[in-house]
Design an enzyme around this catalytic site. Structure first.
Site, PDB file in Angstrom:
ATOM      1  N   LYS A 180       0.880  -1.174   0.000  1.00  0.00           N
ATOM      2  CA  LYS A 180       0.000   0.000   0.000  1.00  0.00           C
ATOM      3  C   LYS A 180       0.918   1.224   0.000  1.00  0.00           C
ATOM      4  O   LYS A 180       1.466   1.620   1.023  1.00  0.00           O
ATOM      5  CB  LYS A 180      -0.882  -0.010   1.260  1.00  0.00           C
ATOM      6  CG  LYS A 180      -2.212   0.701   1.123  1.00  0.00           C
ATOM      7  CD  LYS A 180      -2.116   2.183   0.867  1.00  0.00           C
ATOM      8  CE  LYS A 180      -1.766   2.989   2.088  1.00  0.00           C
ATOM      9  NZ  LYS A 180      -1.552   4.428   1.772  1.00  0.00           N
ATOM     10  N   GLU A 255      10.014   1.938  10.680  1.00  0.00           N
ATOM     11  CA  GLU A 255      11.039   2.967  10.445  1.00  0.00           C
ATOM     12  C   GLU A 255      10.312   4.299  10.488  1.00  0.00           C
ATOM     13  O   GLU A 255       9.521   4.611   9.605  1.00  0.00           O
ATOM     14  CB  GLU A 255      11.713   2.702   9.094  1.00  0.00           C
ATOM     15  CG  GLU A 255      13.062   3.363   9.017  1.00  0.00           C
ATOM     16  CD  GLU A 255      12.959   4.786   8.546  1.00  0.00           C
ATOM     17  OE1 GLU A 255      12.764   5.670   9.410  1.00  0.00           O
ATOM     18  OE2 GLU A 255      13.050   5.019   7.341  1.00  0.00           O
ATOM     19  N   CYS A 289      13.976  10.647   6.260  1.00  0.00           N
ATOM     20  CA  CYS A 289      13.929  10.180   7.651  1.00  0.00           C
ATOM     21  C   CYS A 289      15.265  10.373   8.343  1.00  0.00           C
ATOM     22  O   CYS A 289      15.326  10.695   9.518  1.00  0.00           O
ATOM     23  CB  CYS A 289      13.492   8.722   7.693  1.00  0.00           C
ATOM     24  SG  CYS A 289      14.283   7.709   6.452  1.00  0.00           S
ATOM     25  N   GLU A 385      10.757  15.988  14.747  1.00  0.00           N
ATOM     26  CA  GLU A 385      11.026  15.816  13.321  1.00  0.00           C
ATOM     27  C   GLU A 385      10.130  16.769  12.541  1.00  0.00           C
ATOM     28  O   GLU A 385       8.907  16.595  12.500  1.00  0.00           O
ATOM     29  CB  GLU A 385      10.751  14.376  12.884  1.00  0.00           C
ATOM     30  CG  GLU A 385      11.084  14.172  11.418  1.00  0.00           C
ATOM     31  CD  GLU A 385      10.892  12.736  10.950  1.00  0.00           C
ATOM     32  OE1 GLU A 385       9.784  12.210  11.093  1.00  0.00           O
ATOM     33  OE2 GLU A 385      11.862  12.161  10.437  1.00  0.00           O
TER      34      GLU A 385
HETATM   35  P1  NAD Z   1       1.899   8.680   7.760  1.00  0.00           P
HETATM   36  O1  NAD Z   1       2.588   7.868   8.782  1.00  0.00           O
HETATM   37  O2  NAD Z   1       0.470   9.038   8.016  1.00  0.00           O
HETATM   38  O3  NAD Z   1       1.915   7.939   6.332  1.00  0.00           O
HETATM   39  C1  NAD Z   1       2.847   6.932   5.978  1.00  0.00           C
HETATM   40  C2  NAD Z   1       2.106   5.756   5.337  1.00  0.00           C
HETATM   41  O4  NAD Z   1       1.212   5.207   6.295  1.00  0.00           O
HETATM   42  C3  NAD Z   1       1.243   6.153   4.134  1.00  0.00           C
HETATM   43  O5  NAD Z   1       1.248   5.107   3.180  1.00  0.00           O
HETATM   44  C4  NAD Z   1      -0.147   6.258   4.738  1.00  0.00           C
HETATM   45  O6  NAD Z   1      -1.181   6.058   3.801  1.00  0.00           O
HETATM   46  C5  NAD Z   1      -0.115   5.145   5.755  1.00  0.00           C
HETATM   47  N1  NAD Z   1      -1.064   5.297   6.872  1.00  0.00           N
HETATM   48  C6  NAD Z   1      -1.560   6.442   7.403  1.00  0.00           C
HETATM   49  N2  NAD Z   1      -2.411   6.162   8.409  1.00  0.00           N
HETATM   50  C7  NAD Z   1      -2.451   4.826   8.525  1.00  0.00           C
HETATM   51  C8  NAD Z   1      -3.116   3.924   9.402  1.00  0.00           C
HETATM   52  N3  NAD Z   1      -3.950   4.357  10.359  1.00  0.00           N
HETATM   53  N4  NAD Z   1      -2.895   2.602   9.272  1.00  0.00           N
HETATM   54  C9  NAD Z   1      -2.041   2.136   8.340  1.00  0.00           C
HETATM   55  N5  NAD Z   1      -1.391   2.933   7.463  1.00  0.00           N
HETATM   56  C10 NAD Z   1      -1.585   4.259   7.550  1.00  0.00           C
HETATM   57  O7  NAD Z   1       2.758   9.979   7.520  1.00  0.00           O
HETATM   58  P2  NAD Z   1       2.269  11.372   6.873  1.00  0.00           P
HETATM   59  O8  NAD Z   1       0.985  11.806   7.521  1.00  0.00           O
HETATM   60  O9  NAD Z   1       2.269  11.215   5.417  1.00  0.00           O
HETATM   61  O10 NAD Z   1       3.431  12.363   7.322  1.00  0.00           O
HETATM   62  C11 NAD Z   1       3.394  12.916   8.630  1.00  0.00           C
HETATM   63  C12 NAD Z   1       4.775  13.010   9.205  1.00  0.00           C
HETATM   64  O11 NAD Z   1       5.355  11.712   9.309  1.00  0.00           O
HETATM   65  C13 NAD Z   1       5.786  13.792   8.368  1.00  0.00           C
HETATM   66  O12 NAD Z   1       5.696  15.144   8.572  1.00  0.00           O
HETATM   67  C14 NAD Z   1       7.098  13.212   8.850  1.00  0.00           C
HETATM   68  O13 NAD Z   1       7.498  13.827  10.031  1.00  0.00           O
HETATM   69  C15 NAD Z   1       6.758  11.765   9.137  1.00  0.00           C
HETATM   70  N6  NAD Z   1       7.163  10.893   7.992  1.00  0.00           N
HETATM   71  C16 NAD Z   1       8.264  10.138   8.131  1.00  0.00           C
HETATM   72  C17 NAD Z   1       8.675   9.354   7.070  1.00  0.00           C
HETATM   73  C18 NAD Z   1       9.898   8.506   7.166  1.00  0.00           C
HETATM   74  O14 NAD Z   1      10.533   8.239   6.132  1.00  0.00           O
HETATM   75  N7  NAD Z   1      10.248   8.009   8.332  1.00  0.00           N
HETATM   76  C19 NAD Z   1       7.959   9.338   5.891  1.00  0.00           C
HETATM   77  C20 NAD Z   1       6.804  10.103   5.781  1.00  0.00           C
HETATM   78  C21 NAD Z   1       6.421  10.878   6.850  1.00  0.00           C
END
Ligand code: NAD
Length: 483
Positions: A180, A255, A289, A385
């Protein structure tokens, strides 16, 4: 070949067939450079996730994927690497448009996706078990087996690289996949999956279902047909994913990002360190990250280093992906607001700010690179972050103070240490609470061969390198009494 690919009306890949979401819902895909929609994704529901998991389970139980030798799996991944190379330019173009990253960064990302396929293609048949000495008359082996079906939830910052890091490693280990991708950037994972079909991966071995995290992501994390989950994203979502995995008694790798320090001592080669510190925060607009988002600088050289960092930050320009400037826009309006809120709520005046190109379209999500310092260590700018091009500089007095400050956030992903003193290099490396330490260098996200992962709020488990193959397999101990 996908040279004539139309990036519109993208569908899910389930069992080798491209299908819209069952209820026909879609999500618009916006280009971060101008904020305009340019195609649609399937907005999948739990029913679509269930169809993909069921198909993957069937393929693992009865299909041809689990009957392939490790060498044959490796060959398919090598063929995929070649196919990605053949389509490199088109994939980079689409990655840049979908994420807003400068086109040269997108090229580097497609290179990395290719390298993951080459690395894991070559490694697939080199994952060996162990023979364990035991009692007289016994032979004991510990063999590595795939889990079965692994679920992969990946973020929007490096979609093509994440496909390589997470999906390709698990395929090499012999698992069937349900992926996904992030709703903000799903295009290259879909195209890479299409290439995998083109080179002959069995239908059902690799399934991709797009949609929101709340619906499709949560359904995948909670599905009882998933045997292991690999998640990269925010710490908040990581908690939900791990809780869902626990309900199903399965493991996961998380991660979750970081607040990684670049630690610069007075005896460091400052001329080498300063540009590396800048690169470590502006790469991918700071949406990395392992970005080096905190610079810890020894007090005796603090003013000198801050001045040099400020001079370089002031010369940086952010603009649309196709202009290939120092930085591109942030992924979304939401991410732009989040980054700007951190800055405005701090109430602190920046030391230096870069420029937004005059050619940047008004609807794009542009944030100029910004430098702060000296910052108190307990402030959100030094603790959280931000995931944007924001570098916070802090002062330290000596080695002990540097270690205390470096370890004083809840995160623990990566660290950079800049010093000429060999003894100090190793003392620092051993004292830092994180998963990777760079000495007199820094590579945010580099090194597909290098085991990577965090501690604390940065998550747990390791991806990349050979270690990933171990993570995506489980040990079975076989005890044979032969008399
Ligand atoms: P997120 O954690 O919401 O999204 C990451 C992935 O998780 C996406 O594919 C999303 O669709 C999925 N997801 C979201 N809610 C979910 C749930 N309840 N159950 C399962 N999967 C779910 O991150 P975001 O909202 O896109 O970004 C927010 C913050 O997260 C950013 O500002 C940053 O600080 C951090 N981030 C970190 C990384 C990293 O590489 N570690 C990557 C993206 C974002």
């Amino acid at each position: 070949m996908i040279a004539d690919l139309h990036i519109s009306d993208q569908q899910n890949l389930i069992g080798g067939n491209w299908k819209p979401a069952r209820d026909g819902h879609t999500i618009p895909v916006f280009c971060p450079s101008d904020g305009k929609p340019f195609c649609l994704l399937a907005a999948s529901s739990a029913a679509d996730i269930d169809a993909a998991v069921t198909t993957a389970r069937l393929e693992f139980a009865e299909g041809s994927w689990s009957k392939l030798t490790a060498t044959a799996r490796g060959r398919l991944l090598t063929n995929l690497a070649n196919e990605i190379s053949r389509n490199h330019d088109r994939l980079a173009e689409i990655e840049a448009k979908d994420t807003g990253k400068p086109i040269s960064q997108a090229h580097a990302d497609i290179d990395a996706a290719t390298r993951y396929c080459e690395f894991y293609g070559g490694a697939a048949d080199k994952l060996h078990g162990e023979v364990i000495p035991y009692l007289d008359g016994y032979q004991v082996q510990a063999i590595r087996e795939p889990f079965g079906v692994t679920g992969h939830i990946i973020p929007w910052n490096y979609p093509a690289q994440m496909f390589g890091r997470s999906v390709v490693a698990s395929l090499a280990a012999g698992n069937c996949i349900v992926l996904k991708p992030a709703e903000d950037a799903s295009l290259t994972p879909l195209l890479l999956a299409q290439l995998a079909m083109d080179v002959g991966f069995p239908d059902g071995a690799l399934n991709v279902v797009t949609g929101t995290g709340e619906t499709a992501g949560a359904a995948l994390a909670a599905h009882p047909g998933i045997d292991f989950i690999s998640f990269t994203g925010s710490p908040e979502t990581g908690v939900h994913v791990q809780a869902a995995a626990a309900q199903n008694h399965i493991g996961c790798t998380l991660e979750l990002g970081g607040k990684s320090p670049q630690i610069l001592f007075e005896d460091a080669d400052i001329e080498a360190a300063v540009p590396a510190i800048i690169r470590g925060i502006i790469q991918n607009g700071g949406q990395t990250c392992s970005a080096g988002s905190r610079a810890l600088i020894q007090t005796s050289v603090f003013d000198t280093v801050l001045e040099k960092l400020a001079a370089q930050i002031a010369c940086l320009t952010v603009g649309p992906h196709h202009e290939d400037l120092d930085l591109g826009p942030l992924i979304s309006q939401r991410q732009k607001r989040r980054v700007e809120t951190y800055m405005t709520q701090s109430g602190i005046t920046p030391v230096a700010i870069g420029c937004i190109s005059e050619t940047a379209p008004a609807g794009g999500h542009y944030v100029a690179p910004t430098l702060y310092g000296p910052i108190e260590p307990d402030l959100p700018l030094a603790q959280e972050e931000i995931f944007g091009p924001v570098l916070s500089c802090l002062r330290f007095t000596d080695e002990e103070d540097a270690i205390r400050l470096a370890n004083a956030t809840n995160y623990g992903l990566v660290a950079g240490v800049w010093t000429a003193d060999g003894g100090r290099q190793m003392r620092m490396a051993k004292s830092l609470r994180c998963g990777q330490v760079f000495i007199n260098c820094f590579g945010a996200g580099v090194g597909i061969e290098l085991p990577f992962g965090g501690r604390g709020k940065s998550g747990h488990g390791r991806e990349k390198g050979f270690e990933s193959l171990r993570e995506f397999t489980q040990l079975k101990t076989i005890v044979q009494h032969h008399g």
